[in-house]
Enzyme design. Structure first.
Site, PDB file in Angstrom:
ATOM      1  N   TYR A  50     -13.747 -56.411 -24.837  1.00 57.95           N
ATOM      2  CA  TYR A  50     -14.886 -55.619 -25.324  1.00 57.95           C
ATOM      3  C   TYR A  50     -16.148 -55.956 -24.540  1.00 57.95           C
ATOM      4  O   TYR A  50     -16.844 -55.076 -24.029  1.00 57.95           O
ATOM      5  CB  TYR A  50     -15.077 -55.910 -26.815  1.00 57.95           C
ATOM      6  CG  TYR A  50     -16.326 -55.339 -27.444  1.00 57.95           C
ATOM      7  CD1 TYR A  50     -16.394 -54.005 -27.820  1.00 57.95           C
ATOM      8  CD2 TYR A  50     -17.443 -56.139 -27.689  1.00 57.95           C
ATOM      9  CE1 TYR A  50     -17.535 -53.480 -28.421  1.00 57.95           C
ATOM     10  CE2 TYR A  50     -18.589 -55.629 -28.275  1.00 57.95           C
ATOM     11  CZ  TYR A  50     -18.628 -54.298 -28.648  1.00 57.95           C
ATOM     12  OH  TYR A  50     -19.769 -53.786 -29.226  1.00 57.95           O
TER      13      TYR A  50
HETATM   14  N1  LIG Z   1     -21.595 -51.718 -35.213  1.00 56.16           N
HETATM   15  C1  LIG Z   1     -22.347 -52.663 -34.643  1.00 56.16           C
HETATM   16  O1  LIG Z   1     -22.991 -53.467 -35.296  1.00 56.16           O
HETATM   17  C2  LIG Z   1     -22.448 -52.749 -33.146  1.00 56.16           C
HETATM   18  C3  LIG Z   1     -23.007 -53.905 -32.571  1.00 56.16           C
HETATM   19  C4  LIG Z   1     -23.200 -53.955 -31.207  1.00 56.16           C
HETATM   20  C5  LIG Z   1     -22.834 -52.866 -30.438  1.00 56.16           C
HETATM   21  N2  LIG Z   1     -22.258 -51.752 -31.028  1.00 56.16           N
HETATM   22  C6  LIG Z   1     -21.925 -50.625 -30.190  1.00 56.16           C
HETATM   23  O2  LIG Z   1     -22.368 -49.446 -30.843  1.00 56.16           O
HETATM   24  C7  LIG Z   1     -21.444 -48.394 -30.592  1.00 56.16           C
HETATM   25  C8  LIG Z   1     -20.947 -47.808 -31.900  1.00 56.16           C
HETATM   26  O3  LIG Z   1     -20.350 -48.824 -32.669  1.00 56.16           O
HETATM   27  P1  LIG Z   1     -19.642 -48.483 -34.050  1.00 56.16           P
HETATM   28  O4  LIG Z   1     -19.627 -49.727 -34.845  1.00 56.16           O
HETATM   29  O5  LIG Z   1     -20.276 -47.288 -34.632  1.00 56.16           O
HETATM   30  O6  LIG Z   1     -18.164 -48.127 -33.576  1.00 56.16           O
HETATM   31  P2  LIG Z   1     -17.112 -47.141 -34.263  1.00 56.16           P
HETATM   32  O7  LIG Z   1     -15.780 -47.563 -33.780  1.00 56.16           O
HETATM   33  O8  LIG Z   1     -17.342 -47.043 -35.718  1.00 56.16           O
HETATM   34  O9  LIG Z   1     -17.487 -45.728 -33.627  1.00 56.16           O
HETATM   35  C9  LIG Z   1     -17.210 -45.449 -32.295  1.00 56.16           C
HETATM   36  C10 LIG Z   1     -17.099 -43.945 -32.149  1.00 56.16           C
HETATM   37  O10 LIG Z   1     -16.758 -43.689 -30.782  1.00 56.16           O
HETATM   38  C11 LIG Z   1     -15.671 -42.780 -30.763  1.00 56.16           C
HETATM   39  N3  LIG Z   1     -14.910 -43.015 -29.536  1.00 56.16           N
HETATM   40  C12 LIG Z   1     -14.127 -44.065 -29.218  1.00 56.16           C
HETATM   41  N4  LIG Z   1     -13.575 -43.883 -28.016  1.00 56.16           N
HETATM   42  C13 LIG Z   1     -14.007 -42.683 -27.556  1.00 56.16           C
HETATM   43  C14 LIG Z   1     -13.783 -41.942 -26.376  1.00 56.16           C
HETATM   44  N5  LIG Z   1     -12.978 -42.394 -25.401  1.00 56.16           N
HETATM   45  N6  LIG Z   1     -14.403 -40.755 -26.228  1.00 56.16           N
HETATM   46  C15 LIG Z   1     -15.232 -40.291 -27.220  1.00 56.16           C
HETATM   47  N7  LIG Z   1     -15.452 -40.931 -28.358  1.00 56.16           N
HETATM   48  C16 LIG Z   1     -14.857 -42.123 -28.535  1.00 56.16           C
HETATM   49  C17 LIG Z   1     -14.875 -43.059 -32.021  1.00 56.16           C
HETATM   50  O11 LIG Z   1     -14.073 -41.942 -32.401  1.00 56.16           O
HETATM   51  C18 LIG Z   1     -15.988 -43.345 -33.010  1.00 56.16           C
HETATM   52  O12 LIG Z   1     -16.463 -42.158 -33.626  1.00 56.16           O
HETATM   53  C19 LIG Z   1     -20.334 -48.991 -29.744  1.00 56.16           C
HETATM   54  O13 LIG Z   1     -20.634 -48.742 -28.374  1.00 56.16           O
HETATM   55  C20 LIG Z   1     -20.428 -50.461 -30.018  1.00 56.16           C
HETATM   56  O14 LIG Z   1     -19.939 -51.234 -28.938  1.00 56.16           O
HETATM   57  C21 LIG Z   1     -22.060 -51.687 -32.373  1.00 56.16           C
END
Ligand SMILES: NC(=O)c1ccc[n+]([C@@H]2O[C@H](COP(=O)([O-])OP(=O)(O)OC[C@H]3O[C@@H](n4cnc5c(N)ncnc54)[C@H](O)[C@@H]3O)[C@@H](O)[C@H]2O)c1
Length: 329
Positions: free
Chosen positions: A182
């Site tokens: 990741y």
């Molecule tokens: N949730 C957190 O606290 C957190 C912390 C740091 C970074 N992030 C980053 O924020 C972003 C969102 O995180 P999240 O927790 O909402 O994740 P999540 O898994 O809930 O949502 C990710 C979304 O991306 C979509 N997705 C995945 N692969 C895809 C692809 N190849 N093409 C198009 N869509 C795709 C999924 O269907 C989903 O709707 C991510 O990039 C994650 O790395 C999140």
């Protein structure tokens, strides 16, 4: 007050950005693309950006959740506010189709919110197939680069635009989390995005990272099911379970609601010029906004001993001890 829009498949709460000190119409006239906009962080971003008056194109490979996101936003804000385009950001033809549909519907794209990631690609390098690393780079690296190449030239031409990336404060993976796959993908995209900031310097296009850091309402019973893993993409069996309390932070269980995350995104977009070439951790955005988060009146009550407190940047940095201090402010 209008009846809140509900959903049987999306895990949402009513969105109130006035509470966060933001104004309706503050993004009026803008058109945003939010990748990964059909779940959690991206869903919060898409709804918040629409609340603030922009049109929103939701790009996600989850067709069911994407269509529902379009329905919810159009019901919340008004018809023709949101458009869902089924998009796998790893596929160049999908990115081109996304751009074609966005331009056909709204005529332009001003705000590119790179947010998609497959959070299941989170294993240690020693026990993960190398194809996981390929996939991590494909989404969060190559996918971000393709979206930038598709949307940013027109922004530069018009001298107007913002590009953001949902970065992580895990510059490299702490031992207990084991998210080498990741973190490597996130680092690749962060490098592309932060380097873009230099490329578009003085061109009216502003670039920054917003690091969510614990955004979610992880009620898995309400979440749309993830797509089945492709052959060879199964998560490693020995992947450690992640729990923020392992950092000695019982008050912080990764439970910043996505709607609050959306408020931080709108605030950051409105301050894109100041943030250009840097990044901001979500808790710092709340501090800058003077956002009295969490809303004690409406926040779900945490389990005893798990009460939320707002973290400072220093606390976050200490929690992710070996990670470095994050982006410059
Ligand atoms: N949730 C957190 O606290 C957190 C912390 C740091 C970074 N992030 C980053 O924020 C972003 C969102 O995180 P999240 O927790 O909402 O994740 P999540 O898994 O809930 O949502 C990710 C979304 O991306 C979509 N997705 C995945 N692969 C895809 C692809 N190849 N093409 C198009 N869509 C795709 C999924 O269907 C989903 O709707 C991510 O990039 C994650 O790395 C999140």
């Amino acid at each position: 007050m209008a009846t809140p829009v509900t959903s049987t498949i999306l895990n949402i709460e009513p969105i109130d950005l006035e509470y966060a000190g933001l104004k309706k119409d503050s993004l009026k006239g803008e058109v945003a693309v939010v990748t990964g906009g059909a779940s959690n962080v991206g869903l919060g971003y898409a709804r918040a950006i629409a609340w603030a008056g922009a049109k929103v194109v939701v790009a996600d490979f989850n067709a069911e959740a994407g269509a529902e996101t379009e329905r919810v936003i159009n019901a919340e804000i008004g018809p023709d506010t949101a458009l869902f385009v089924k998009t796998d950001v790893t596929k160049e033809e999908d990115i081109k189709n996304l751009a074609a549909k966005a331009f056909a519907k709204f005529g332009k794209v001003d705000l590119l919110i790179n947010n998609a990631m497959n959070m299941r690609l989170n294993g240690p390098i020693l026990s993960s197939p190398i194809s996981d690393l390929d996939q991590s780079y494909a989404i969060s690296g190559r996918g971000v680069a393709m979206a930038i190449k598709e949307f940013v030239p027109a922004m530069v031409e018009r001298g107007h635009g913002v590009v953001t990336y949902s970065a992580t404060q895990f510059h490299y993976a702490p031992p207990m989390v084991g998210g080498t796959i990741y973190c490597a993908g996130k680092a690749a995209a962060t490098s592309v995005v932060m380097s873009l900031a230099n490329e578009v310097k003085d061109k009216g296009v502003y670039v920054f990272c917003l690091t969510p850091a614990g955004v979610g309402r992880f009620d898995f019973s309400k979440m749309p099911p993830p797509p089945p893993p492709e052959p060879g993409q199964e998560p490693p069996k020995d992947m450690p379970k992640f729990d923020m309390s392992m950092f000695g932070m019982p008050g912080f269980h990764g439970m910043i609601p996505p709607e609050a995350g959306g408020a931080a995104m709108v605030y950051s977009l409105l301050h894109a010029q100041e943030l250009h070439g840097s990044g901001i951790i979500i808790s710092d955005a709340f501090t800058a906004m003077n956002f009295p988060y969490p809303n004690q009146a409406t926040a779900p009550k945490p389990a005893p001993g798990m009460e939320m407190h707002r973290l400072s940047d220093m606390e976050l940095t200490m929690a992710f001890c070996t990670m470095g201090s994050g982006f410059a402010k």
